[in-house]
Design a protein around this motif. Sequence first.
Motif, PDB file in Angstrom:
ATOM      1  N   UNK A 178       0.826  -1.207   0.000  1.00  0.00           N
ATOM      2  CA  UNK A 178       0.000   0.000   0.000  1.00  0.00           C
ATOM      3  C   UNK A 178       0.864   1.262   0.000  1.00  0.00           C
ATOM      4  N   UNK A 179       0.210   2.395  -0.196  1.00  0.00           N
ATOM      5  CA  UNK A 179       0.915   3.676  -0.244  1.00  0.00           C
ATOM      6  C   UNK A 179       0.060   4.774   0.352  1.00  0.00           C
ATOM      7  N   UNK A 211       3.767   7.617  -1.627  1.00  0.00           N
ATOM      8  CA  UNK A 211       4.916   7.007  -0.960  1.00  0.00           C
ATOM      9  C   UNK A 211       4.524   5.665  -0.358  1.00  0.00           C
ATOM     10  N   UNK A 212       5.437   4.690  -0.458  1.00  0.00           N
ATOM     11  CA  UNK A 212       5.204   3.367   0.091  1.00  0.00           C
ATOM     12  C   UNK A 212       5.107   3.427   1.608  1.00  0.00           C
ATOM     13  N   UNK A 213       4.295   2.531   2.169  1.00  0.00           N
ATOM     14  CA  UNK A 213       4.176   2.453   3.624  1.00  0.00           C
ATOM     15  C   UNK A 213       4.543   1.040   4.081  1.00  0.00           C
ATOM     16  N   UNK A 254     -13.019   3.186  -0.125  1.00  0.00           N
ATOM     17  CA  UNK A 254     -12.628   3.295  -1.535  1.00  0.00           C
ATOM     18  C   UNK A 254     -11.117   3.461  -1.684  1.00  0.00           C
ATOM     19  N   UNK A 255     -10.483   4.194  -0.784  1.00  0.00           N
ATOM     20  CA  UNK A 255      -9.024   4.312  -0.813  1.00  0.00           C
ATOM     21  C   UNK A 255      -8.368   2.949  -0.676  1.00  0.00           C
ATOM     22  N   UNK A 271      -4.485   2.261  -1.032  1.00  0.00           N
ATOM     23  CA  UNK A 271      -4.022   3.522  -0.447  1.00  0.00           C
ATOM     24  C   UNK A 271      -4.527   3.590   0.985  1.00  0.00           C
ATOM     25  N   UNK A 272      -3.658   3.995   1.908  1.00  0.00           N
ATOM     26  CA  UNK A 272      -4.065   4.112   3.305  1.00  0.00           C
ATOM     27  C   UNK A 272      -4.432   5.560   3.599  1.00  0.00           C
ATOM     28  N   UNK A 273      -5.365   5.738   4.516  1.00  0.00           N
ATOM     29  CA  UNK A 273      -5.834   7.074   4.884  1.00  0.00           C
ATOM     30  C   UNK A 273      -4.975   7.638   6.007  1.00  0.00           C
ATOM     31  N   UNK A 274      -4.756   8.939   6.005  1.00  0.00           N
ATOM     32  CA  UNK A 274      -3.981   9.531   7.099  1.00  0.00           C
ATOM     33  C   UNK A 274      -4.745   9.487   8.419  1.00  0.00           C
TER      34      UNK A 274
END
Length: 794
Positions: free
Chosen positions: A68-69, A74-76, A386-387, A392-395
């Motif tokens: 995920x990013x 950016x990669x996480x 949806x992210x 994609x991860x949410x902040x």
Amino acid sequence: MKAFIVDMFYSRIQGRDAITAAGRLESGETFGLVDYRIEAVLYVRKSDEFEVRRHLPNSYFVLTPSNQSTMDGEAVISLRAPNLFELRNINKLLLELGVRTYEGDLDFGTRYRIANGIKLTVDIEGEALPSKHVDKLFINPTLTPAEGDFPLKVLSLDIETDHAASKILGFSFVSWTLGGKSLEEVHIHGESRRDDPAYLTAHKSEKDLLNAFQMRLLAIDPDIVTGWNVIDFDLFVLEKLATKYNLPFTLGRTKETSRYKKGQFFGKSRLIMQGRQVLDALTLARHTLFNFDDLRLGTVAKALLGRGKTLLVEEWQDAAAVILEAFESDRPAFAEYVLEDARLVKDILDIQKLIELTTARSQLTSLPLERAWGSIAAFEALYIAELNKRNIVAPTLGVDLKFEGSGTGGLVLNPKVGLHSHVLIFDFKSLYPSVMRTFNIDPLSYVHGHLLKSKNKLDELILAPGAIAFDREPGILPKLLDEFTARREEAKKQGDSLGSYTYKIIMNSFYGVLATDACRFADMKLSDAITGFGQFLLVEMQTYFENLGLRVLYGDTDSLFVQVDDLQGSTGEEAWTYGQNLCSKANQYLAERIKTDYRLESKMELEFEKYFRYCFLPPDRQGDSGRAKNYAGLNISGGKEKLVITGLEAVRSDWTPFARSLQRELLDRLFHEATPESMVSYIRTRLKDMFRGACDEELIYRKRIRRPLDSYIKTTPPHIKAARLLPRPVRVVRYLMTDNGPEPIGFVKSKIQYDHYLEKQIRPIVENLAPYAGFEAEDALDRTSGLKFSGTLS
């Protein structure tokens, strides 16, 4: 089998984290589930891995690679903690150290629903075990999304107490299955009598009464518990009394004690009753389309049902004393009173379909019923899901948040004051949602747009007013809005007004969410882009109409008032045909303009909404310019006419009924071309009636008290002076202006000051209209023109 999840929560069972849920099966049976297959996980940027390892001992967590990013690409890496408690501590520590975390604040219920791709209705598969608290219990079941209607059971309750709420006199239950018949019962403290109605049960001691409350609630086994101010009064008091008698307060579908949690704001308190949902009917009533004078049960019931409480008590009276007197001296009246309160709640919820609406909203957003009306929570639940589908991860809230921008509002075109004929009202359908759909306004496309703009890749951008950039790659929010728009239109076709309204209020909430920093995805530049495009579109349509030789009289955010002189002598039907044709051409023009200038397909739709044969745009009090959001018109549609009034005194609750009815009648006469003489005669007649005391009931002011009375120090408005004369504080004060100032109803001792009403209530209305009706205001208001006014009560 299909199931509806009523409640889902985190549990710690024998040292293990678990998700626990309870609800109702399609068969009508209750169920519970426990799932131990959950992880306490958050994410950090790959570039922060060194900082994480440096500040945290390895025993606290496990770092693993992730595919995920972040939203900016950016990669996480994932950080797994041994349990939720440790995860929260790690998240807090990392944020304090300046390390950005992602999804570190998501509750387990939200994380579980997103991970399983479910909302509230599911297909549940697995072995069903017996349980003390539910009919069927599932351990680590398989859940998949489903649809269906469920026979949810609702319980409306009401308790009555002494003045100090230290002793319970009785309680009532009205229970029903949605769409089914209701059962009613009343329980009171006292001895049984032969003449007691069948629904009444007496209990010899207060402790017995409290035991009966718990036993009956558990026997009824509702999914939803409700009442009027039920959390902050009824259940709060019951919890205190249970503690006083050392009684269990276990009202849910688990062995856990139910508990009250006070909220910071009105309507935000909770009563945690695991396995059920507690919904305050008072809070739900705020989501109707009605504006009530106040939110007391009697007031709302009168407005919606045409009936109120069975014991009439003024707000300034000691209601507890009146109820106690009925309890002690008129048992049938007391029993009927407490039962009717629970009935009123049920009937209000039914007539407005508030339970069904809340359930539909929960099902759409995946939020639990008690949080269904939270706009930010709904937006985030939908957006994060949806992210995650895009890896994609949410902040975490506050991370990567740049709340910058001017906070631009909607555009208002200054009204052209006066009485106008043949005015067409055009309105953009769902303006802000349509803007987001058309111009790809979305948090993710904004982040990507900012990156593309920094690389000078302008051809890949959509530039909003203010040079705010968005990626052309379809965003999440426009996709959601497209889906909701299509579903809403389908609901309309099927005659499903409830479904249509559910989608409408969700869609309309998205703009406001993006303008508040309480949302992790908010940015003022997002809201600026939306309102900026809204302003652009309003001006574009104004220019289009004016280039056709038409006169734009007024515009506000999403609507335009256009005068068409060519409609002189036309019938209402001909005017509607003209307006619809004009609207179609305007939409075609706008679609071509958006395609040419932005290379986008227009989702904007201008609607022809009303035809005013006459329209009045009033001047401000100084007479210098117009008053925004204030107008009146004679709407002609389908061969019928209707007086439409917006913003004027006639529809404002802070003006007296006398003033409101006077203005409404004058506008009606103006639009029907009454002679100036007849209007002057009408005003004089009404004044004569007032001064001879025939209209005193219409002179009562009704105003809300919004702050504590002792907080008014520098200035004391009339309604505050009146409220201070009452024996008890009130939320709404009703008063008359007298020779000795404002005096509250029930305590009026002085003569009514009719001159006050003439100058403060009547004169402003008459002076506003007179120039356009062909008469002088002073002619109508002159007290010497053949009329004799006494100035006192006759």
